[in-house]
Design a protein around this motif. Structure first.
Motif: not given
Length: 168
Positions: A1-17
């Protein structure tokens, strides 16, 4: 479950950038100025009022500097009236008008058959010079159309090919 959350955070960060790079310096200055005026003005204007003022000013500047007389900001409250104007809808007295005419000119395309306008003598191609004694040269087509809605109105028109206007 943890790797999936990290991917979501990374994708959200990229979207914000991505989103932050889409705004220009001018966009940021405009938003900052609007927030400052909202927060510090004595009258406490709404964000909508500031937005409409900015839009109107921007398009007015285009007209003044670039000669673009066809661009204007229409606030949501006037949108339907503006659509009616652009669609050359029938006005209260029973005429269709040329919505492409220049500012301050209200040219009748034709009166509707058996309408009050036709019965009063309005003709295709007439130019409305006055509404209830007030000149139309400083009015927008939208303002003119608002003034001729109603049960009784006096128009000063210039028939095509004639030199003298007539009151109808």
């Amino acid at each position: 479950m943890l790797p999936k959350n990290i991917w979501i955070i990374v994708l959200c960060g990229l979207f914000c950038v991505y989103c932050s790079t889409r705004t220009t310096y001018r966009d940021q200055v405009l938003l900052h100025t609007m927030r400052q005026v909202e927060a510090k003005a004595l009258a406490r204007p709404s964000g909508q009022l500031l937005f409409e003022g900015a839009m109107g000013g921007m398009l007015e500047k285009m007209g003044d500097e670039l000669g673009d007389v066809y661009s204007e900001y229409v606030p949501p409250s006037l949108e339907q009236e503006h659509r009616d104007l652009l669609d050359s809808r029938v006005e209260g007295i029973g005429v269709r008008f040329d919505s492409t005419a220049e500012e301050g000119t209200f040219k009748i395309l034709f009166p509707i058959i058996d309408s009050p306008a036709e019965k009063a003598g309005i003709q295709a191609g007439d130019v409305v010079l006055k509404v209830d004694g007030e000149e139309t040269k400083d009015l927008s087509p939208l303002e003119i159309s608002k003034r001729i809605r109603g049960t009784a109105v006096e128009l000063t028109v210039l028939h095509p090919g004639e030199q003298e206007p007539v009151d109808i």
